[in-house]
Design a protein around this motif. Structure first.
Motif, PDB file in Angstrom:
ATOM      1  N   LEU A   1       0.823  -1.209   0.000  1.00 22.94           N
ATOM      2  CA  LEU A   1       0.000   0.000   0.000  1.00 22.94           C
ATOM      3  C   LEU A   1       0.858   1.260   0.000  1.00 22.94           C
ATOM      4  CD1 LEU A   1      -2.807  -1.054   2.513  1.00 22.94           C
ATOM      5  CD2 LEU A   1      -2.981  -0.864   0.010  1.00 22.94           C
ATOM      6  N   TYR A   2       1.935   1.232   0.787  1.00 18.86           N
ATOM      7  CA  TYR A   2       2.795   2.418   0.845  1.00 18.86           C
ATOM      8  C   TYR A   2       3.525   2.632  -0.485  1.00 18.86           C
ATOM      9  CZ  TYR A   2       6.308   5.725   2.478  1.00 18.86           C
ATOM     10  OH  TYR A   2       7.095   6.825   2.621  1.00 18.86           O
ATOM     11  N   SER A   3       3.961   1.548  -1.122  1.00 19.23           N
ATOM     12  CA  SER A   3       4.671   1.666  -2.406  1.00 19.23           C
ATOM     13  C   SER A   3       3.757   2.242  -3.481  1.00 19.23           C
ATOM     14  CB  SER A   3       5.195   0.299  -2.848  1.00 19.23           C
ATOM     15  OG  SER A   3       6.122  -0.198  -1.908  1.00 19.23           O
ATOM     16  N   ASN A   4       2.481   1.822  -3.484  1.00 20.90           N
ATOM     17  CA  ASN A   4       1.550   2.355  -4.477  1.00 20.90           C
ATOM     18  C   ASN A   4       1.095   3.756  -4.132  1.00 20.90           C
ATOM     19  OD1 ASN A   4       0.656   0.082  -6.551  1.00 20.90           O
ATOM     20  ND2 ASN A   4       0.981  -0.889  -4.559  1.00 20.90           N
ATOM     21  N   ALA A   5       1.052   4.091  -2.827  1.00 17.95           N
ATOM     22  CA  ALA A   5       0.615   5.433  -2.436  1.00 17.95           C
ATOM     23  C   ALA A   5       1.652   6.480  -2.780  1.00 17.95           C
ATOM     24  CB  ALA A   5       0.314   5.467  -0.941  1.00 17.95           C
ATOM     25  N   THR A   6       2.913   6.091  -2.884  1.00 15.64           N
ATOM     26  CA  THR A   6       3.963   7.060  -3.202  1.00 15.64           C
ATOM     27  C   THR A   6       3.807   7.633  -4.604  1.00 15.64           C
ATOM     28  OG1 THR A   6       5.386   5.206  -3.870  1.00 15.64           O
ATOM     29  CG2 THR A   6       5.661   6.070  -1.623  1.00 15.64           C
ATOM     30  N   HIS A   7       3.181   6.863  -5.544  1.00 15.08           N
ATOM     31  CA  HIS A   7       2.973   7.373  -6.897  1.00 15.08           C
ATOM     32  C   HIS A   7       1.971   8.528  -6.895  1.00 15.08           C
ATOM     33  CE1 HIS A   7       5.344   4.214  -8.757  1.00 15.08           C
ATOM     34  NE2 HIS A   7       4.699   3.319  -8.013  1.00 15.08           N
ATOM     35  N   PHE A   8       0.961   8.449  -6.057  1.00 17.15           N
ATOM     36  CA  PHE A   8      -0.045   9.512  -5.990  1.00 17.15           C
ATOM     37  C   PHE A   8       0.461  10.715  -5.195  1.00 17.15           C
ATOM     38  CE2 PHE A   8      -2.343   5.506  -6.448  1.00 17.15           C
ATOM     39  CZ  PHE A   8      -3.112   5.756  -7.578  1.00 17.15           C
ATOM     40  N   MET A   9       1.407  10.494  -4.282  1.00 16.80           N
ATOM     41  CA  MET A   9       1.930  11.590  -3.461  1.00 16.80           C
ATOM     42  C   MET A   9       3.204  12.194  -4.055  1.00 16.80           C
ATOM     43  SD  MET A   9       1.283  10.225   0.445  1.00 16.80           S
ATOM     44  CE  MET A   9       2.274   8.751   0.213  1.00 16.80           C
ATOM     45  N   ASN A  10       3.587  11.722  -5.251  1.00 18.75           N
ATOM     46  CA  ASN A  10       4.796  12.211  -5.931  1.00 18.75           C
ATOM     47  C   ASN A  10       6.043  12.063  -5.042  1.00 18.75           C
ATOM     48  OD1 ASN A  10       3.412  12.964  -8.277  1.00 18.75           O
ATOM     49  ND2 ASN A  10       2.824  14.936  -7.360  1.00 18.75           N
ATOM     50  N   LYS A  11       6.146  10.925  -4.435  1.00 12.54           N
ATOM     51  CA  LYS A  11       7.312  10.618  -3.605  1.00 12.54           C
ATOM     52  C   LYS A  11       8.023   9.408  -4.163  1.00 12.54           C
ATOM     53  CE  LYS A  11       5.645  12.469   0.818  1.00 12.54           C
ATOM     54  NZ  LYS A  11       5.373  12.164   2.257  1.00 12.54           N
ATOM     55  N   SER A  12       9.295   9.298  -3.802  1.00 10.39           N
ATOM     56  CA  SER A  12      10.060   8.139  -4.254  1.00 10.39           C
ATOM     57  C   SER A  12       9.610   6.900  -3.483  1.00 10.39           C
ATOM     58  CB  SER A  12      11.562   8.376  -4.034  1.00 10.39           C
ATOM     59  OG  SER A  12      11.827   8.605  -2.663  1.00 10.39           O
ATOM     60  N   PRO A  13       9.570   5.759  -4.133  1.00 10.07           N
ATOM     61  CA  PRO A  13       9.144   4.535  -3.446  1.00 10.07           C
ATOM     62  C   PRO A  13      10.127   4.165  -2.341  1.00 10.07           C
ATOM     63  CG  PRO A  13      10.067   4.018  -5.596  1.00 10.07           C
ATOM     64  CD  PRO A  13       9.944   5.511  -5.540  1.00 10.07           C
ATOM     65  N   PRO A  14       9.666   3.445  -1.347  1.00  8.09           N
ATOM     66  CA  PRO A  14      10.550   3.077  -0.227  1.00  8.09           C
ATOM     67  C   PRO A  14      11.692   2.178  -0.686  1.00  8.09           C
ATOM     68  CG  PRO A  14       8.507   1.836  -0.116  1.00  8.09           C
ATOM     69  CD  PRO A  14       8.322   2.862  -1.199  1.00  8.09           C
ATOM     70  N   ASN A  15      12.841   2.400  -0.105  1.00  7.88           N
ATOM     71  CA  ASN A  15      14.021   1.604  -0.417  1.00  7.88           C
ATOM     72  C   ASN A  15      14.068   0.415   0.538  1.00  7.88           C
ATOM     73  OD1 ASN A  15      16.427   0.656  -1.374  1.00  7.88           O
ATOM     74  ND2 ASN A  15      17.694   2.216  -0.361  1.00  7.88           N
ATOM     75  N   ILE A  16      13.626  -0.729   0.060  1.00  8.95           N
ATOM     76  CA  ILE A  16      13.587  -1.934   0.894  1.00  8.95           C
ATOM     77  C   ILE A  16      14.936  -2.626   0.787  1.00  8.95           C
ATOM     78  CG2 ILE A  16      12.441  -4.130   1.303  1.00  8.95           C
ATOM     79  CD1 ILE A  16       9.957  -2.941  -0.035  1.00  8.95           C
ATOM     80  N   PRO A  17      15.667  -2.748   1.888  1.00  9.99           N
ATOM     81  CA  PRO A  17      17.001  -3.366   1.821  1.00  9.99           C
ATOM     82  C   PRO A  17      16.908  -4.861   1.563  1.00  9.99           C
ATOM     83  CG  PRO A  17      16.381  -2.939   4.096  1.00  9.99           C
ATOM     84  CD  PRO A  17      15.319  -2.309   3.251  1.00  9.99           C
ATOM     85  N   VAL A  18      17.885  -5.346   0.848  1.00  8.90           N
ATOM     86  CA  VAL A  18      17.972  -6.774   0.565  1.00  8.90           C
ATOM     87  C   VAL A  18      18.693  -7.454   1.726  1.00  8.90           C
ATOM     88  CG1 VAL A  18      18.839  -8.528  -1.023  1.00  8.90           C
ATOM     89  CG2 VAL A  18      18.002  -6.339  -1.908  1.00  8.90           C
TER      90      VAL A  18
END
Length: 219
Positions: free
Chosen positions: A101-118
């Protein structure tokens, strides 16, 4: 000059007395009876390092968090009757849902997607864990190779018998939690009151030997 020499000699004598006092105190303390005949400090008996620091509450926040986590786990699985697989699946479902949900919400808020560490386990860490497990397993197998040592044989039999009795009273998780709580309470209390506990244990041992001598004399 004579007065200065006298002062120097007197100061050196006083320094010698000061240095001799701790050594005498250490010698007296070394002769004190210690529980189970121990010669090492409690911190070293617990293995030293970070685990011993946690058990002896060297860092109150870390020890409290560890004990709180164990208590929450016991309440979750024992009192609320959850199962490990259920909790793991529910935790993954919630984590994946929040991340999605947060990754998809970033597109509408014009923010960079979260950087999920490997997450990856280093090879040297995995090798050290494997070596530690191998050492502990070998120690466990060596404990059964008692040979003709009657004391070790009886100690192992008595320990297994006590564990079998405790196993009838409570399940493994409750038994593990009780042992975990004791590791976080008994060592730190003993380290704080070790002189009083050792003195009481010495008196108890002396009384036991006295009664044992009377019984053996009658038989």
């Amino acid at each position: 000059m004579a007065n200065s020499c006298i002062k120097d000699s007197s100061s050196s004598d006083s320094d010698n007395e000061k240095t001799s006092e701790p050594s005498a105190a250490d010698a007296v303390k070394a002769k004190i009876y210690r529980l189970f005949g121990r010669e090492k400090a409690v911190h070293l008996i617990l293995g030293g390092g970070k685990p011993a620091d946690v058990f002896l509450w060297s860092n109150n926040k870390v020890s409290a968090a560890t004990l709180g986590g164990a208590t929450a786990t016991w309440v979750l699985f024992e009192l609320l009757d959850y199962r490990l697989l259920t909790v793991a699946c529910h935790t993954l479902i919630v984590s994946l849902a929040i991340t999605f949900l947060y990754s998809n919400a970033t597109h509408f808020m014009n923010k960079s997607p979260p950087n999920i560490p490997v997450v990856s386990i280093p090879e040297d860490v995995a090798a050290n864990i494997a070596l530690s497990l191998r050492y502990q397993i070998n120690r466990g197998f060596a404990a059964f190779a008692l040979g003709r040592d009657l004391k070790k044989f009886l100690a192992v039999i008595a320990g297994l018998w006590v564990l079998s009795i405790l196993g009838n009273c409570c399940n493994f998780l409750t038994l593990f939690y009780i042992a975990f709580v004791m590791l976080h309470t008994v060592p730190v209390l003993y380290e704080k009151y070790e002189d009083q506990v050792d003195a009481f244990a010495e008196k108890t041992q002396a009384e036991f030997k006295k009664h044992y001598a009377v019984v053996t004399a009658k038989t």
